[in-house]
Design a protein around this motif. Sequence first.
Motif, PDB file in Angstrom:
ATOM      1  N   GLU A 125      22.252 -15.351   1.920  1.00 47.31           N
ATOM      2  CA  GLU A 125      23.439 -16.200   1.789  1.00 47.31           C
ATOM      3  C   GLU A 125      23.308 -17.194   0.631  1.00 47.31           C
ATOM      4  O   GLU A 125      24.275 -17.854   0.270  1.00 47.31           O
ATOM      5  CB  GLU A 125      23.690 -16.975   3.091  1.00 47.31           C
ATOM      6  N   TYR A 126      22.121 -17.272   0.043  1.00 47.71           N
ATOM      7  CA  TYR A 126      21.865 -18.255  -1.003  1.00 47.71           C
ATOM      8  C   TYR A 126      21.788 -17.545  -2.353  1.00 47.71           C
ATOM      9  O   TYR A 126      20.940 -16.670  -2.547  1.00 47.71           O
ATOM     10  CB  TYR A 126      20.565 -19.015  -0.703  1.00 47.71           C
ATOM     11  N   PRO A 127      22.685 -17.889  -3.291  1.00 53.63           N
ATOM     12  CA  PRO A 127      22.786 -17.170  -4.566  1.00 53.63           C
ATOM     13  C   PRO A 127      21.456 -17.056  -5.307  1.00 53.63           C
ATOM     14  O   PRO A 127      20.673 -18.002  -5.370  1.00 53.63           O
ATOM     15  CB  PRO A 127      23.783 -18.026  -5.356  1.00 53.63           C
ATOM     16  N   GLY A 128      21.241 -15.873  -5.856  1.00 58.19           N
ATOM     17  CA  GLY A 128      20.019 -15.576  -6.586  1.00 58.19           C
ATOM     18  C   GLY A 128      18.983 -14.856  -5.748  1.00 58.19           C
ATOM     19  O   GLY A 128      18.055 -14.242  -6.291  1.00 58.19           O
ATOM     20  N   SER A 129      19.131 -14.912  -4.427  1.00 55.17           N
ATOM     21  CA  SER A 129      18.168 -14.246  -3.550  1.00 55.17           C
ATOM     22  C   SER A 129      18.399 -12.738  -3.555  1.00 55.17           C
ATOM     23  O   SER A 129      19.536 -12.268  -3.600  1.00 55.17           O
ATOM     24  CB  SER A 129      18.294 -14.776  -2.123  1.00 55.17           C
ATOM     25  N   THR A 130      17.307 -11.981  -3.499  1.00 53.68           N
ATOM     26  CA  THR A 130      17.385 -10.518  -3.523  1.00 53.68           C
ATOM     27  C   THR A 130      16.524  -9.945  -2.404  1.00 53.68           C
ATOM     28  O   THR A 130      15.571 -10.567  -1.949  1.00 53.68           O
ATOM     29  CB  THR A 130      16.873  -9.957  -4.858  1.00 53.68           C
ATOM     30  N   SER A 131      16.858  -8.743  -1.980  1.00 52.46           N
ATOM     31  CA  SER A 131      16.074  -8.075  -0.949  1.00 52.46           C
ATOM     32  C   SER A 131      16.202  -6.566  -1.095  1.00 52.46           C
ATOM     33  O   SER A 131      17.277  -6.044  -1.396  1.00 52.46           O
ATOM     34  CB  SER A 131      16.547  -8.492   0.450  1.00 52.46           C
ATOM     35  N   LEU A 132      15.099  -5.879  -0.872  1.00 58.66           N
ATOM     36  CA  LEU A 132      15.116  -4.430  -0.733  1.00 58.66           C
ATOM     37  C   LEU A 132      15.328  -4.111   0.740  1.00 58.66           C
ATOM     38  O   LEU A 132      15.120  -4.967   1.610  1.00 58.66           O
ATOM     39  CB  LEU A 132      13.786  -3.836  -1.190  1.00 58.66           C
ATOM     40  N   SER A 133      15.713  -2.897   1.038  1.00 54.31           N
ATOM     41  CA  SER A 133      15.743  -2.481   2.434  1.00 54.31           C
ATOM     42  C   SER A 133      14.311  -2.332   2.919  1.00 54.31           C
ATOM     43  O   SER A 133      13.376  -2.208   2.114  1.00 54.31           O
ATOM     44  CB  SER A 133      16.474  -1.142   2.575  1.00 54.31           C
ATOM     45  N   VAL A 134      14.109  -2.359   4.219  1.00 53.61           N
ATOM     46  CA  VAL A 134      12.765  -2.253   4.757  1.00 53.61           C
ATOM     47  C   VAL A 134      12.122  -0.922   4.370  1.00 53.61           C
ATOM     48  O   VAL A 134      10.918  -0.852   4.066  1.00 53.61           O
ATOM     49  CB  VAL A 134      12.770  -2.451   6.296  1.00 53.61           C
ATOM     50  N   ASP A 135      12.919   0.155   4.352  1.00 58.45           N
ATOM     51  CA  ASP A 135      12.377   1.465   3.991  1.00 58.45           C
ATOM     52  C   ASP A 135      11.983   1.523   2.516  1.00 58.45           C
ATOM     53  O   ASP A 135      10.965   2.124   2.157  1.00 58.45           O
ATOM     54  CB  ASP A 135      13.397   2.562   4.295  1.00 58.45           C
ATOM     55  N   THR A 136      12.803   0.910   1.661  1.00 57.56           N
ATOM     56  CA  THR A 136      12.480   0.894   0.233  1.00 57.56           C
ATOM     57  C   THR A 136      11.223   0.072  -0.025  1.00 57.56           C
ATOM     58  O   THR A 136      10.355   0.461  -0.820  1.00 57.56           O
ATOM     59  CB  THR A 136      13.652   0.320  -0.580  1.00 57.56           C
ATOM     60  N   ALA A 137      11.118  -1.075   0.654  1.00 55.00           N
ATOM     61  CA  ALA A 137       9.933  -1.927   0.487  1.00 55.00           C
ATOM     62  C   ALA A 137       8.666  -1.193   0.923  1.00 55.00           C
ATOM     63  O   ALA A 137       7.629  -1.268   0.258  1.00 55.00           O
ATOM     64  CB  ALA A 137      10.110  -3.218   1.288  1.00 55.00           C
ATOM     65  N   ARG A 138       8.758  -0.490   2.057  1.00 52.98           N
ATOM     66  CA  ARG A 138       7.602   0.280   2.538  1.00 52.98           C
ATOM     67  C   ARG A 138       7.252   1.387   1.557  1.00 52.98           C
ATOM     68  O   ARG A 138       6.081   1.573   1.199  1.00 52.98           O
ATOM     69  CB  ARG A 138       7.905   0.882   3.914  1.00 52.98           C
ATOM     70  N   ALA A 139       8.276   2.128   1.120  1.00 52.67           N
ATOM     71  CA  ALA A 139       8.045   3.269   0.229  1.00 52.67           C
ATOM     72  C   ALA A 139       7.469   2.813  -1.111  1.00 52.67           C
ATOM     73  O   ALA A 139       6.635   3.516  -1.700  1.00 52.67           O
ATOM     74  CB  ALA A 139       9.340   4.033   0.018  1.00 52.67           C
ATOM     75  N   MET A 140       7.902   1.658  -1.603  1.00 53.44           N
ATOM     76  CA  MET A 140       7.391   1.159  -2.878  1.00 53.44           C
ATOM     77  C   MET A 140       5.881   0.914  -2.788  1.00 53.44           C
ATOM     78  O   MET A 140       5.123   1.296  -3.687  1.00 53.44           O
ATOM     79  CB  MET A 140       8.102  -0.129  -3.286  1.00 53.44           C
ATOM     80  N   ILE A 141       5.452   0.300  -1.677  1.00 56.49           N
ATOM     81  CA  ILE A 141       4.022   0.056  -1.494  1.00 56.49           C
ATOM     82  C   ILE A 141       3.247   1.367  -1.408  1.00 56.49           C
ATOM     83  O   ILE A 141       2.221   1.557  -2.083  1.00 56.49           O
ATOM     84  CB  ILE A 141       3.769  -0.792  -0.233  1.00 56.49           C
ATOM     85  N   THR A 142       3.726   2.292  -0.584  1.00 58.07           N
ATOM     86  CA  THR A 142       2.991   3.548  -0.414  1.00 58.07           C
ATOM     87  C   THR A 142       2.958   4.355  -1.718  1.00 58.07           C
ATOM     88  O   THR A 142       1.938   4.979  -2.035  1.00 58.07           O
ATOM     89  CB  THR A 142       3.601   4.409   0.716  1.00 58.07           C
ATOM     90  N   ASP A 143       4.049   4.344  -2.472  1.00 58.12           N
ATOM     91  CA  ASP A 143       4.074   5.086  -3.735  1.00 58.12           C
ATOM     92  C   ASP A 143       3.089   4.504  -4.750  1.00 58.12           C
ATOM     93  O   ASP A 143       2.373   5.243  -5.444  1.00 58.12           O
ATOM     94  CB  ASP A 143       5.488   5.082  -4.330  1.00 58.12           C
ATOM     95  N   ILE A 144       3.057   3.182  -4.865  1.00 58.61           N
ATOM     96  CA  ILE A 144       2.129   2.543  -5.806  1.00 58.61           C
ATOM     97  C   ILE A 144       0.689   2.822  -5.405  1.00 58.61           C
ATOM     98  O   ILE A 144      -0.148   3.187  -6.243  1.00 58.61           O
ATOM     99  CB  ILE A 144       2.395   1.022  -5.877  1.00 58.61           C
ATOM    100  N   VAL A 145       0.405   2.662  -4.126  1.00 56.77           N
ATOM    101  CA  VAL A 145      -0.966   2.888  -3.642  1.00 56.77           C
ATOM    102  C   VAL A 145      -1.371   4.354  -3.810  1.00 56.77           C
ATOM    103  O   VAL A 145      -2.484   4.653  -4.270  1.00 56.77           O
ATOM    104  CB  VAL A 145      -1.108   2.443  -2.176  1.00 56.77           C
ATOM    105  N   HIS A 146      -0.471   5.266  -3.467  1.00 62.30           N
ATOM    106  CA  HIS A 146      -0.796   6.693  -3.632  1.00 62.30           C
ATOM    107  C   HIS A 146      -1.084   7.012  -5.103  1.00 62.30           C
ATOM    108  O   HIS A 146      -1.996   7.802  -5.405  1.00 62.30           O
ATOM    109  CB  HIS A 146       0.357   7.562  -3.132  1.00 62.30           C
ATOM    110  N   SER A 147      -0.313   6.428  -6.001  1.00 60.11           N
ATOM    111  CA  SER A 147      -0.525   6.685  -7.433  1.00 60.11           C
ATOM    112  C   SER A 147      -1.932   6.285  -7.853  1.00 60.11           C
ATOM    113  O   SER A 147      -2.628   7.039  -8.539  1.00 60.11           O
ATOM    114  CB  SER A 147       0.499   5.907  -8.266  1.00 60.11           C
ATOM    115  N   LEU A 148      -2.368   5.089  -7.443  1.00 57.44           N
ATOM    116  CA  LEU A 148      -3.688   4.604  -7.849  1.00 57.44           C
ATOM    117  C   LEU A 148      -4.810   5.287  -7.068  1.00 57.44           C
ATOM    118  O   LEU A 148      -5.901   5.509  -7.600  1.00 57.44           O
ATOM    119  CB  LEU A 148      -3.750   3.082  -7.669  1.00 57.44           C
ATOM    120  N   ALA A 149      -4.540   5.638  -5.815  1.00 57.68           N
ATOM    121  CA  ALA A 149      -5.550   6.332  -5.008  1.00 57.68           C
ATOM    122  C   ALA A 149      -5.858   7.715  -5.583  1.00 57.68           C
ATOM    123  O   ALA A 149      -6.961   8.240  -5.394  1.00 57.68           O
ATOM    124  CB  ALA A 149      -5.078   6.456  -3.568  1.00 57.68           C
TER     125      ALA A 149
END
Length: 293
Positions: A125-149
């Motif tokens: 509700e406060y201008p400038g704030s951003t959020s990913l969906s929970v699934d996107t946030a989870r997938a972003m972490i797993t994708d980055i980690v899988h890439s480096l692993a």
Amino acid sequence: MSFVESMNIPKRPALRLLVSILLTLGVADITSGQSTAVSPSQPAPAKAAVLLETLSWDEAEKILKPDTVVVIALGAESKEHGRHLQLSNDFLMAEYLKKRVIDAAPQNTVVAPTINYSFYPAFLEYPGSTSLSVDTARAMITDIVHSLAHYGPRRFYILNTGISTLGPLAQAASDLAKDGIVLHYTDLTKDDPVEKKVRQSGGTHADEIETSMMLYIAPESVRMKKAARDLNPRQPGGLTRDPQGKGTYSPTGAWGDPTLATREKGQAVVESLVASILKDIEELRTNALPVTK
């Protein structure tokens, strides 16, 4: 006969004096160099943590090994923190904590680039704030980690600066464990005896403690003249600017009393947090890897 005379320097006083001075300085430099030279037998200092983004790919190949711990900072760069703190508050905190890890963590620690977006639905509700969906946030972490692993590392630590991020991180850790990868992360909901000792009021967001931490970490980012107590009763949901809205009413976007913040409180809490993070990373280093089917 002097050394200058033996060099057949013409007998002009000024010229002879200049040559003498230059020769004297040259001998001094040589002597100084000999006294400070490092003995070839002296061991080179052990390599400490390294910043992944500063390497070339062939350099990265040499350090991304199975026994390497990869640290990834996570901090919102566009998320409200009241009227007295910047939208980049969590990012500034993540960058600071990342630097402390680089300075203190031992060799075989690699620090990857900071992630500056995640799951922050409570502040939209406060201008400038951003959020990913929970699934996107989870997938972003797993994708980055899988890439480096893929290059060898099996142990990862997220320098987490949020609360709502804990859900996606827990899901990501569960997913990665199926592939024999360990993911640990900072949990700011855990009780800290130092914070309990210095805290004078309630709250959890842009409050007394978080503002104190920023007065220590990045004082130039804090606008204490705009700080105001904003601690209405907690309601289910996120923060809301509407007195009749769903969630916890907060006209400022903070939840707590930042007017009580001090740099001294911030120093105590930050140093305790850094010690806890470094301990987490060392425990992760010795953790057994998950057994995959």
